[in-house]
Design an enzyme around this catalytic site. Structure first.
Site, mmCIF file in Angstrom:
data_model
loop_
_atom_site.group_PDB
_atom_site.id
_atom_site.type_symbol
_atom_site.label_atom_id
_atom_site.label_comp_id
_atom_site.label_asym_id
_atom_site.label_seq_id
_atom_site.Cartn_x
_atom_site.Cartn_y
_atom_site.Cartn_z
ATOM 1 N N VAL A 201 0.877 -1.191 0.000
ATOM 2 C CA VAL A 201 0.000 0.000 0.000
ATOM 3 C C VAL A 201 0.902 1.225 0.000
ATOM 4 O O VAL A 201 1.732 1.372 0.903
ATOM 5 C CB VAL A 201 -0.887 0.040 1.276
ATOM 6 C CG1 VAL A 201 -1.780 1.286 1.271
ATOM 7 C CG2 VAL A 201 -1.719 -1.219 1.439
ATOM 8 N N HIS A 202 0.785 2.073 -1.010
ATOM 9 C CA HIS A 202 1.604 3.297 -0.982
ATOM 10 C C HIS A 202 0.995 4.489 -1.713
ATOM 11 O O HIS A 202 1.507 5.590 -1.642
ATOM 12 C CB HIS A 202 2.992 3.026 -1.579
ATOM 13 C CG HIS A 202 2.980 3.006 -3.086
ATOM 14 N ND1 HIS A 202 2.519 1.936 -3.807
ATOM 15 C CD2 HIS A 202 3.329 3.942 -3.996
ATOM 16 C CE1 HIS A 202 2.603 2.206 -5.091
ATOM 17 N NE2 HIS A 202 3.092 3.410 -5.253
ATOM 18 N N ARG A 203 -0.109 4.279 -2.424
ATOM 19 C CA ARG A 203 -0.674 5.367 -3.236
ATOM 20 C C ARG A 203 -1.120 6.548 -2.389
ATOM 21 O O ARG A 203 -1.765 6.361 -1.356
ATOM 22 C CB ARG A 203 -1.911 4.875 -3.977
ATOM 23 C CG ARG A 203 -1.642 3.948 -5.067
ATOM 24 C CD ARG A 203 -1.445 4.665 -6.365
ATOM 25 N NE ARG A 203 -0.694 3.752 -7.200
ATOM 26 C CZ ARG A 203 0.021 4.092 -8.232
ATOM 27 N NH1 ARG A 203 0.093 5.352 -8.588
ATOM 28 N NH2 ARG A 203 0.672 3.204 -8.919
ATOM 29 N N ARG A 236 6.581 5.996 2.976
ATOM 30 C CA ARG A 236 5.466 6.951 3.049
ATOM 31 C C ARG A 236 4.332 6.383 3.921
ATOM 32 O O ARG A 236 3.766 7.078 4.763
ATOM 33 C CB ARG A 236 4.948 7.181 1.620
ATOM 34 C CG ARG A 236 3.645 7.849 1.561
ATOM 35 C CD ARG A 236 3.160 7.994 0.120
ATOM 36 N NE ARG A 236 2.392 9.207 0.023
ATOM 37 C CZ ARG A 236 2.523 10.126 -0.907
ATOM 38 N NH1 ARG A 236 3.375 9.966 -1.878
ATOM 39 N NH2 ARG A 236 1.780 11.190 -0.899
ATOM 40 N N ASP A 275 -2.112 -1.663 -4.096
ATOM 41 C CA ASP A 275 -2.509 -0.492 -4.874
ATOM 42 C C ASP A 275 -1.396 -0.101 -5.838
ATOM 43 O O ASP A 275 -1.426 0.965 -6.442
ATOM 44 C CB ASP A 275 -2.910 0.690 -3.959
ATOM 45 C CG ASP A 275 -1.779 1.166 -3.054
ATOM 46 O OD1 ASP A 275 -0.643 0.676 -3.190
ATOM 47 O OD2 ASP A 275 -2.033 2.052 -2.217
#
Ligand code: UD1
Ligand code: UDP
Length: 353
Positions: A201-203, A236, A275
């Site tokens: 998950v990073h978007r 992030r 994602d």
């Protein structure tokens, strides 16, 4: 012929690795690699150059951790200086990051030809920074290397037949990378369960929206009680979890891994939940079903053919999709991303210019 490769973020290192291997085979091309510095942690940058034998960048601008405007602006300034000095014949950019638009825009304003790898992809969600970057990059590119028929169709719908650009369907350079590096896959140095789901998950749309972030991590926590979820966490996302007091206890969070470790994790997983753009395709390359934690995808052929399902950040949809794929795994029997020679087509096309 002097080719300027501009890369800065993790997926671009992987794409450039595939093309760089082909550049090395011809004496007619001199590749100059410019790293913008967008990604900079050892396991987000150096590890890819080392493990994948990507030539050390000729320049590193070390521009990172800034807002979109500041990051892109500083990249434009830095890139202009070195493009003026090196005078390349072509600037080659990959994907849809801030490094991509900065590279393309700097070159075009200096009347240097731009080639865009992964052209024509659209999510039709203009809130995504990536959608803005890719549309603008396509519009000012001289050669558009498209991975899929959908990408070509998107460009045609936007009137690209009337623009002075060459559109080439070359397949997906990430497929070339997957085929070449799979024999070198390496188990990460962590204790892993026998059966696991691999998640990333990073978007921005998920990390910077606390409701979406909570909902996704709640769903992964629930699933992880039944089948362990292993999640190499992007810096992030780690920062956002910490600042939002989200403390997963069932999910196995691990540090980001290199590409060779990632291939090992993909091939040994039961299912992918992500994602990420790149990982959606890699799930397909390695015949794993994929649940995409976004509301739309650029890789629509994966959804149309039943290999991928869009669950967004919706708790119930994520859980339902997990149960669906757990019971019925799709059959992976079609060719969607070329024949593994996407990089050769790029190099031959550049040599013909
Ligand atoms: C960028 C791309 C995204 C791509 C992703 C690949 C843009 C707009 N986004 O998102 O399209 O999917 O890369 O991973 O270009 N950070 C670190 N160490 C690192 C890298 C990042 O700590 O090595 C942190 C920094 O605090 C930074 C934040 O992560 O501010 C976000 O990094 P940034 O490059 O802006 O965006 P990504 O989320 O990585
Ligand atoms: N990846 C990796 N290590 C990780 C997570 C991802 O090597 O810890 C690889 C992944 O297999 C894919 C690429 O990084 O090849 C995708 O990058 P990312 O998800 O960061 O960006 P996106 O593709 O969404 O732009």
């Amino acid at each position: 012929m002097k080719i300027f490769t501009i890369i800065g973020a993790r997926p671009q290192f992987i794409k450039a690795a595939a093309v760089s291997r082909v550049f090395k085979k011809t004496s007619r091309i001199k590749e100059i690699i410019v790293h913008t510095g967008q990604h900079f942690d050892k396991n987000m940058s150096d590890i890819f150059f080392e493990e994948m034998s990507i030539p050390k960048p000729d320049y590193n601008l070390e521009i990172n951790s800034l807002s979109h405007g500041a990051m892109t602006g500083r990249m434009l300034e830095g890139l202009e200086k070195i493009i003026l000095k090196e005078k390349p014949d072509f600037v080659l950019v990959y994907g849809d990051t801030n490094s991509t638009i900065a590279g393309a825009l700097t070159a075009k304003k200096l009347h240097i030809k731009v080639a865009h790898v992964e052209a024509g992809l659209r999510s039709f969600n203009m809130d995504m920074p990536e959608e803005i970057n890719r549309i603008l990059t396509d519009r000012i590119s001289d050669i558009l290397f498209c991975p899929t028929d959908t990408a070509i169709k998107n460009l045609r719908n936007e009137g690209f037949d009337n623009f002075p650009a060459t559109i080439i369907k070359n397949g997906d350079v990430m497929y070339d990378a997957a085929l070449f590096y799979k024999t070198k896959a390496r188990k990460p140095n962590v204790n892993l369960p026998a059966k696991f789901i691999l998640a990333t998950v990073h978007r921005q749309e998920n990390t910077d929206d606390i409701k979406r972030l909570k909902s996704i991590f709640n769903a992964l926590e629930t699933i992880s009680k039944e089948t362990k979820v292993v999640l190499p966490i992007h810096p992030r996302t780690r920062k956002k979890l910490e600042s939002s007091n989200i403390t997963p206890s069932n999910i196995m969070l691990i540090d980001p891994v290199g590409y060779l470790e990632m291939i090992w994790l993909i091939t040994h997983s039961e299912l992918i939940m992500t994602d990420s753009g790149g990982l959606q395709k890699e799930a397909f390359f390695f015949e794993k079903p994929c649940i995409t934690l976004r509301d739309e995808t650029e890789w629509v052929e994966l959804v149309i053919n039943g290999f991928n399902t869009l669950a967004g950040a919706d708790y119930d949809k994520i859980i339902t999709s997990y149960h669906k794929f757990w019971k019925n795994k799709p059959e992976f029997n079609i060719e969607l991303y070329g024949k593994g020679n996407a990089s050769d087509i790029i190099v031959q096309s550049l040599l013909r210019q």
